[in-house]
Scaffold this motif. Structure first.
Motif, PDB file in Angstrom:
ATOM      1  N   GLN A 120     -15.294  24.943  20.369  1.00 51.77           N
ATOM      2  CA  GLN A 120     -15.597  24.200  19.136  1.00 51.77           C
ATOM      3  C   GLN A 120     -15.032  24.885  17.898  1.00 51.77           C
ATOM      4  O   GLN A 120     -15.677  24.911  16.860  1.00 51.77           O
ATOM      5  CB  GLN A 120     -17.106  24.047  18.985  1.00 51.77           C
TER       6      GLN A 120
ATOM      7  N   LYS B 238     -29.586  23.135   9.871  1.00 54.74           N
ATOM      8  CA  LYS B 238     -29.392  21.678   9.933  1.00 54.74           C
ATOM      9  C   LYS B 238     -28.121  21.243   9.197  1.00 54.74           C
ATOM     10  O   LYS B 238     -28.119  20.310   8.388  1.00 54.74           O
ATOM     11  CB  LYS B 238     -30.616  20.951   9.395  1.00 54.74           C
ATOM     12  N   LYS B 239     -27.023  21.972   9.475  1.00 54.56           N
ATOM     13  CA  LYS B 239     -25.718  21.681   8.882  1.00 54.56           C
ATOM     14  C   LYS B 239     -24.772  21.278   9.997  1.00 54.56           C
ATOM     15  O   LYS B 239     -24.956  21.669  11.154  1.00 54.56           O
ATOM     16  CB  LYS B 239     -25.112  22.941   8.250  1.00 54.56           C
ATOM     17  N   SER B 240     -23.710  20.564   9.631  1.00 57.37           N
ATOM     18  CA  SER B 240     -22.672  20.312  10.623  1.00 57.37           C
ATOM     19  C   SER B 240     -21.952  21.633  10.879  1.00 57.37           C
ATOM     20  O   SER B 240     -21.870  22.499   9.999  1.00 57.37           O
ATOM     21  CB  SER B 240     -21.683  19.258  10.125  1.00 57.37           C
TER      22      SER B 240
ATOM     23  N   ASN C 156     -18.815  22.052  11.245  1.00 66.37           N
ATOM     24  CA  ASN C 156     -17.652  22.064  10.367  1.00 66.37           C
ATOM     25  C   ASN C 156     -18.022  22.576   8.971  1.00 66.37           C
ATOM     26  O   ASN C 156     -17.318  23.411   8.391  1.00 66.37           O
ATOM     27  CB  ASN C 156     -17.085  20.645  10.293  1.00 66.37           C
ATOM     28  N   SER C 157     -19.129  22.114   8.437  1.00 60.90           N
ATOM     29  CA  SER C 157     -19.597  22.527   7.119  1.00 60.90           C
ATOM     30  C   SER C 157     -19.898  24.029   7.093  1.00 60.90           C
ATOM     31  O   SER C 157     -19.574  24.729   6.127  1.00 60.90           O
ATOM     32  CB  SER C 157     -20.840  21.725   6.740  1.00 60.90           C
TER      33      SER C 157
ATOM     34  N   GLU D  39     -22.535  29.111  15.100  1.00 60.43           N
ATOM     35  CA  GLU D  39     -23.069  27.916  15.765  1.00 60.43           C
ATOM     36  C   GLU D  39     -24.591  27.860  15.681  1.00 60.43           C
ATOM     37  O   GLU D  39     -25.164  26.804  15.385  1.00 60.43           O
ATOM     38  CB  GLU D  39     -22.610  27.882  17.225  1.00 60.43           C
TER      39      GLU D  39
ATOM     40  N   TYR E   8     -18.288  19.303   0.753  1.00 57.03           N
ATOM     41  CA  TYR E   8     -19.413  19.792   1.549  1.00 57.03           C
ATOM     42  C   TYR E   8     -20.638  19.991   0.662  1.00 57.03           C
ATOM     43  O   TYR E   8     -20.517  20.309  -0.518  1.00 57.03           O
ATOM     44  CB  TYR E   8     -19.060  21.125   2.235  1.00 57.03           C
TER      45      TYR E   8
ATOM     46  N   ALA F 265     -25.751  27.085  12.072  1.00 57.93           N
ATOM     47  CA  ALA F 265     -25.547  25.667  11.733  1.00 57.93           C
ATOM     48  C   ALA F 265     -26.715  24.835  12.253  1.00 57.93           C
ATOM     49  O   ALA F 265     -27.233  23.965  11.540  1.00 57.93           O
ATOM     50  CB  ALA F 265     -24.223  25.171  12.313  1.00 57.93           C
TER      51      ALA F 265
END
Length: 155
Positions: free
Chosen positions: A16, A100-102, A104-105, A93, A145, A96
């Motif tokens: 990822q 509670k974030k993506s 990617n963010s 990971e 973002y 994130a």
């Protein structure tokens, strides 16, 4: 926007990982007006290596999300090398998910955060932390973002 090249070395089993073009876009946003051109070496690691490097360089147990090593080249050389970043994928990971974030963010945040460290920003005292966090929030906002600190407790 600055031109940033990142030399990426992947020492992780993660599937990822962001594309190099995204890593460079995020770093370039952080470099911003500081300079026209920059180079960064990025090592992407898993938990065991991240923990060893954190112990070796910071004297702290366990892995951390990003380690930054600014270049100490003499300014008169005028070379674009900013320094080295090490990002520990399992930590990014997990954070994130917890925040509670993506993914990617959060990767964008880690690249902006690490690049700002390479440019000399820090968060050792409260004033420096506020300045750095404000700058990170502005840069990430320009990239589309959300504020990475929006859920922080007010002091």
């Amino acid at each position: 926007m600055a031109s940033v090249h990142i030399d990426v070395m992947i020492n992780s089993r993660s599937t990822q990982l962001p594309e190099q073009s995204k890593l460079e876009k995020w770093a370039a946003a952080a470099v911003g007006q500081h300079r026209q051109e920059a180079e960064i070496s990025l090592l992407i690691v898993d938990e065991e290596e991240g923990a060893e490097l954190n112990r070796q360089w910071r004297g702290k147990e366990g892995p951390t999300n990003v380690l930054s090593f600014p270049s100490d080249l003499p300014a008169e050389l005028e070379l674009p090398l900013l320094g080295d970043l090490i990002i520990c994928v399992p930590v990014v990971e997990q954070e994130a998910i917890e925040q509670k974030k993506s993914l990617n963010s959060h990767w964008a945040h880690m690249m902006v955060h690490g690049t700002l460290h390479l440019l000399g920003y820090d968060h050792i005292d409260d004033q420096e932390a506020e300045e750095m966090e404000t700058l990170e929030t502005e840069i990430l906002g320009q990239l589309g973002y959300p504020d990475p600190y929006q859920d922080r407790e007010s002091s």
